[in-house]
Design a protein around this motif. Structure first.
Motif, PDB file in Angstrom:
ATOM      1  N   GLN A   1       0.687  -0.999   0.195  1.00  0.00           N
ATOM      2  CA  GLN A   1      -0.118   0.141   0.189  1.00  0.00           C
ATOM      3  C   GLN A   1       0.428   1.023   0.023  1.00  0.00           C
ATOM      4  OE1 GLN A   1      -2.558  -0.409   3.280  1.00  0.00           O
ATOM      5  NE2 GLN A   1      -4.234  -1.338   2.389  1.00  0.00           N
ATOM      6  N   ARG A   2       0.394   2.272  -0.547  1.00  0.00           N
ATOM      7  CA  ARG A   2       0.471   3.745  -0.519  1.00  0.00           C
ATOM      8  C   ARG A   2       0.109   4.142   0.711  1.00  0.00           C
ATOM      9  NH1 ARG A   2       5.686   2.908  -4.452  1.00  0.00           N
ATOM     10  NH2 ARG A   2       4.259   1.507  -6.600  1.00  0.00           N
ATOM     11  N   PRO A   3       1.188   4.705   1.586  1.00  0.00           N
ATOM     12  CA  PRO A   3       1.502   5.646   2.639  1.00  0.00           C
ATOM     13  C   PRO A   3       0.310   6.736   1.577  1.00  0.00           C
ATOM     14  CG  PRO A   3       3.213   6.025   1.971  1.00  0.00           C
ATOM     15  CD  PRO A   3       2.603   5.095   1.011  1.00  0.00           C
ATOM     16  N   THR A   4      -0.607   7.729   2.677  1.00  0.00           N
ATOM     17  CA  THR A   4      -0.473   9.224   2.382  1.00  0.00           C
ATOM     18  C   THR A   4       0.891  10.613   2.752  1.00  0.00           C
ATOM     19  OG1 THR A   4      -1.325   9.245   4.652  1.00  0.00           O
ATOM     20  CG2 THR A   4      -3.332   8.528   3.077  1.00  0.00           C
TER      21      THR A   4
ATOM     22  N   ILE B   1       0.609   9.270  -1.608  1.00  0.00           N
ATOM     23  CA  ILE B   1       2.055   9.937  -1.425  1.00  0.00           C
ATOM     24  C   ILE B   1       2.226   9.845  -3.086  1.00  0.00           C
ATOM     25  CG2 ILE B   1       3.459   7.612  -1.223  1.00  0.00           C
ATOM     26  CD1 ILE B   1       5.544   9.626   0.144  1.00  0.00           C
ATOM     27  N   ASP B   2       2.182   8.747  -4.116  1.00  0.00           N
ATOM     28  CA  ASP B   2       2.004   8.090  -5.656  1.00  0.00           C
ATOM     29  C   ASP B   2       1.413   9.284  -6.178  1.00  0.00           C
ATOM     30  OD1 ASP B   2       0.398   6.536  -4.445  1.00  0.00           O
ATOM     31  OD2 ASP B   2       0.336   5.840  -6.317  1.00  0.00           O
ATOM     32  N   ARG B   3       0.717  10.232  -5.479  1.00  0.00           N
ATOM     33  CA  ARG B   3      -0.491  10.488  -6.657  1.00  0.00           C
ATOM     34  C   ARG B   3      -0.003  12.529  -6.008  1.00  0.00           C
ATOM     35  NH1 ARG B   3      -5.561   6.997  -5.956  1.00  0.00           N
ATOM     36  NH2 ARG B   3      -4.959   5.037  -7.027  1.00  0.00           N
ATOM     37  N   LEU B   4       0.248  12.680  -5.389  1.00  0.00           N
ATOM     38  CA  LEU B   4       1.526  13.938  -5.003  1.00  0.00           C
ATOM     39  C   LEU B   4       1.404  14.926  -6.633  1.00  0.00           C
ATOM     40  CD1 LEU B   4       1.128  16.083  -2.717  1.00  0.00           C
ATOM     41  CD2 LEU B   4       3.806  15.211  -2.695  1.00  0.00           C
ATOM     42  N   ARG B   5       1.160  15.752  -7.268  1.00  0.00           N
ATOM     43  CA  ARG B   5       1.391  16.664  -8.145  1.00  0.00           C
ATOM     44  C   ARG B   5       1.902  17.746  -8.045  1.00  0.00           C
ATOM     45  NH1 ARG B   5       0.861  11.819  -9.084  1.00  0.00           N
ATOM     46  NH2 ARG B   5      -0.192  11.051 -10.562  1.00  0.00           N
ATOM     47  N   PRO B   6       2.992  18.185  -8.582  1.00  0.00           N
ATOM     48  CA  PRO B   6       2.643  20.225  -8.634  1.00  0.00           C
ATOM     49  C   PRO B   6       1.426  20.451  -8.205  1.00  0.00           C
ATOM     50  CG  PRO B   6       4.438  18.564 -10.020  1.00  0.00           C
ATOM     51  CD  PRO B   6       3.426  17.450  -9.742  1.00  0.00           C
ATOM     52  N   GLU B   7       0.571  20.913  -8.729  1.00  0.00           N
ATOM     53  CA  GLU B   7      -0.337  21.274  -9.035  1.00  0.00           C
ATOM     54  C   GLU B   7      -1.179  21.436  -7.015  1.00  0.00           C
ATOM     55  OE1 GLU B   7      -2.335  18.364 -11.027  1.00  0.00           O
ATOM     56  OE2 GLU B   7      -0.565  19.045 -11.496  1.00  0.00           O
ATOM     57  N   HIS B   8      -1.176  20.149  -6.510  1.00  0.00           N
ATOM     58  CA  HIS B   8      -0.911  20.263  -4.751  1.00  0.00           C
ATOM     59  C   HIS B   8      -0.513  21.221  -4.451  1.00  0.00           C
ATOM     60  CE1 HIS B   8      -2.462  15.863  -5.956  1.00  0.00           C
ATOM     61  NE2 HIS B   8      -3.990  16.631  -6.412  1.00  0.00           N
ATOM     62  N   LEU B   9       1.354  20.733  -4.998  1.00  0.00           N
ATOM     63  CA  LEU B   9       2.036  21.843  -4.232  1.00  0.00           C
ATOM     64  C   LEU B   9       1.970  23.541  -4.469  1.00  0.00           C
ATOM     65  CD1 LEU B   9       5.087  20.085  -3.931  1.00  0.00           C
ATOM     66  CD2 LEU B   9       3.942  20.431  -2.481  1.00  0.00           C
TER      67      LEU B   9
ATOM     68  N   ASN C   1      12.781  13.005  -0.893  1.00  0.00           N
ATOM     69  CA  ASN C   1      13.953  12.679  -1.531  1.00  0.00           C
ATOM     70  C   ASN C   1      13.907  10.622  -1.451  1.00  0.00           C
ATOM     71  OD1 ASN C   1      15.273  13.820  -4.022  1.00  0.00           O
ATOM     72  ND2 ASN C   1      15.971  15.083  -2.453  1.00  0.00           N
ATOM     73  N   ASP C   2      13.918  10.947   0.081  1.00  0.00           N
ATOM     74  CA  ASP C   2      13.710  10.019   0.873  1.00  0.00           C
ATOM     75  C   ASP C   2      13.006   8.444   0.633  1.00  0.00           C
ATOM     76  OD1 ASP C   2      16.244  10.293   2.374  1.00  0.00           O
ATOM     77  OD2 ASP C   2      15.352  11.446   3.655  1.00  0.00           O
ATOM     78  N   ALA C   3      11.731   9.626   0.366  1.00  0.00           N
ATOM     79  CA  ALA C   3      10.284   8.407  -0.233  1.00  0.00           C
ATOM     80  C   ALA C   3      10.976   7.567  -1.675  1.00  0.00           C
ATOM     81  CB  ALA C   3       9.070   9.371  -0.818  1.00  0.00           C
ATOM     82  N   ILE C   4      11.662   8.304  -2.505  1.00  0.00           N
ATOM     83  CA  ILE C   4      12.174   7.641  -3.835  1.00  0.00           C
ATOM     84  C   ILE C   4      13.633   6.621  -3.434  1.00  0.00           C
ATOM     85  CG2 ILE C   4      13.790   7.737  -5.679  1.00  0.00           C
ATOM     86  CD1 ILE C   4      12.076  11.088  -5.903  1.00  0.00           C
ATOM     87  N   ARG C   5      14.324   6.809  -2.408  1.00  0.00           N
ATOM     88  CA  ARG C   5      15.232   5.385  -2.133  1.00  0.00           C
ATOM     89  C   ARG C   5      14.390   4.839  -0.952  1.00  0.00           C
ATOM     90  NH1 ARG C   5      18.657  10.146  -1.324  1.00  0.00           N
ATOM     91  NH2 ARG C   5      17.800  10.859   0.330  1.00  0.00           N
ATOM     92  N   GLU C   6      13.296   4.681  -0.685  1.00  0.00           N
ATOM     93  CA  GLU C   6      12.200   3.708   0.064  1.00  0.00           C
ATOM     94  C   GLU C   6      11.125   3.027  -1.386  1.00  0.00           C
ATOM     95  OE1 GLU C   6      12.091   3.313   3.629  1.00  0.00           O
ATOM     96  OE2 GLU C   6      14.276   3.379   3.181  1.00  0.00           O
ATOM     97  N   GLY C   7      11.824   3.553  -2.262  1.00  0.00           N
ATOM     98  CA  GLY C   7      10.885   2.860  -3.129  1.00  0.00           C
ATOM     99  C   GLY C   7       8.922   2.986  -3.449  1.00  0.00           C
ATOM    100  N   LEU C   8       9.008   3.922  -2.672  1.00  0.00           N
ATOM    101  CA  LEU C   8       7.706   4.541  -2.243  1.00  0.00           C
ATOM    102  C   LEU C   8       6.764   5.539  -3.569  1.00  0.00           C
ATOM    103  CD1 LEU C   8       7.869   5.585   1.638  1.00  0.00           C
ATOM    104  CD2 LEU C   8       6.642   3.401   0.418  1.00  0.00           C
TER     105      LEU C   8
END
Length: 403
Positions: free
Chosen positions: A49-52, A94-102, A130-137
């Motif tokens: 599962q992908r975390p929020t 987390i995998d659905r976060l987009r630039p427009e959200h930020l 960056n750390d989420a990428i290293r964790e494979g998220l």
């Protein structure tokens, strides 16, 4: 609805692990399956599962920031996470976060008068992703796909040379009764002449000042650390075995400190800290006017000093950052000078160094963006160049007149 499922075999508990992704189209499902295969090849695993964003940021603070970063860095990230990022984008997976959200978050922060906090929030989410990428998220860092938001406009600025001279003349003067305006007046000469950080000034001890060699080691900083519960783990209902809510009230309280930091507790949460690394050691020459001011200060200081601090309160206890800022604010108002905070005295020093056309690498070393190894401190060419650069600042401020 199409479902893409990848069979990873049994997990540590013996149960089958079959992460899945959904898509509205068949092609989308096959694309999701390809992504999972690539992720498995890259990281050796695919999360079920992908975390929020909120769940990941909470974990990121506890596992990636707290054990490895300075307490002040942790506090800064925690503020951005708790007050801005989780309320603004925490609900998204987390995998659905987009630039427009930020972008929407940063626009809302500006409307709420928090434009100045936007750069800090952006730095925090960028590092967390960056750390989420290293964790494979996640596969990419969406914070890097957009320009960093601008901070808020500020009417604060660095002091000009004339204003710097006026401040130093004022703090070095005496009252009508003949008592010093500020018994720690050399602290402000230290700030303007060297550009060291507030915590480095307040944490300087006499054993790290070599008046004979005219150098000082400013690798330690004074910081107020936070107490946390030491009684046991938090219960599922959010209570603690000691019955106290705040960690500072726990009978077995302990200081929250990263693993790779040395510290020396002075009073309560007030501690001297530094990273456990030779690269963290910073040696600076003492310019002639500052040398005279510090030497005179040491001779005149007859108050208790149990912690061997160069600048301290009359009872010997350390000066907190908040108290230090209030003292500076009072001096500026009394001298009729613009309102600045202690950190901005660094800007004055750096500005003067740039105007003197000092090598940028030397400016970086003075400002603490680069370090000199302690074993090379007495022979490294940079020390001589730094001394010359700080001499330029002293000359600009005409501090010889203030001796």
């Amino acid at each position: 609805m199409w479902v893409a499922r990848l069979d990873l075999g049994p997990g540590p508990d013996g149960k089958p692990r079959r992460p899945q992704r959904t898509s509205a189209t068949e092609n989308g499902a096959y694309a999701a399956l390809d992504d999972m295969k690539k992720e498995h090849a890259r990281h050796g695993d695919v999360p079920l599962q992908r975390p929020t964003v909120a769940a990941w940021l909470t974990r990121w603070l506890d596992e990636f920031v707290l054990p490895h970063k300075a307490p002040s860095t942790y506090d800064r990230y925690r503020y951005s996470v708790t007050n801005d990022l989780i309320p603004g984008v925490g609900r998204h997976r987390i995998d659905r976060l987009r630039p427009e959200h930020l972008r929407a978050l940063y626009a809302d922060m500006k409307k709420r008068g928090k434009a100045g906090s936007r750069p800090h929030a952006h730095i925090a989410i960028r590092k967390a992703l960056n750390d989420a990428i290293r964790e494979g998220l996640v596969m990419q860092n969406v914070a890097k796909l957009m320009d960093a938001p601008a901070g808020g406009d500020s009417d604060r600025s660095a002091l000009t040379p004339d204003q710097g001279r006026a401040l130093l003349r004022y703090v070095s003067s005496t009252t009508d009764q003949g008592t010093p305006i500020d018994r720690n007046s050399s602290r402000w000469a230290m700030a303007l002449l060297t550009g060291v950080r507030q915590g480095e000034c307040l944490g300087l001890t006499w054993d790290r000042v070599d008046l004979d060699a005219r150098i000082m080691d400013i690798s330690w900083q004074l910081q107020r650390l936070t107490f946390i519960h030491g009684c046991a783990e938090e219960d599922q209902d959010g209570t603690w075995p000691c019955g106290r809510k705040r960690g500072g009230n726990c009978p077995d309280k302990v200081l929250r400190l990263p693993d790779k930091f040395e510290y020396r507790q002075l009073a309560g949460g007030m501690c001297l800290i530094r990273p456990k690394s030779e690269r963290s050691t910073r040696i600076l020459p003492i310019p002639t006017p500052l040398y005279a001011a510090i030497k005179a200060h040491r001779k005149a200081d007859a108050t208790p000093n149990p912690h061997n601090l160069v600048w301290h309160r009359e009872d010997g206890s350390p000066i907190s950052r908040q108290e230090d800022a209030k003292i500076l604010d009072a001096h500026l108002r009394a001298a009729g000078l613009p309102d600045i905070v202690p950190h901005e005295s660094r800007h004055t020093t750096v500005t003067l160094l740039m105007e003197a056309r000092v090598d940028p690498k030397i400016i970086q070393a003075i400002a603490g963006h680069a370090s000199l190894a302690v074993q090379d401190a007495y022979k490294h060419a940079d020390v001589r160049h730094i001394a010359e650069a700080l001499g330029e600042v002293a000359g600009t401020l005409y501090l010889q007149e203030l001796g």
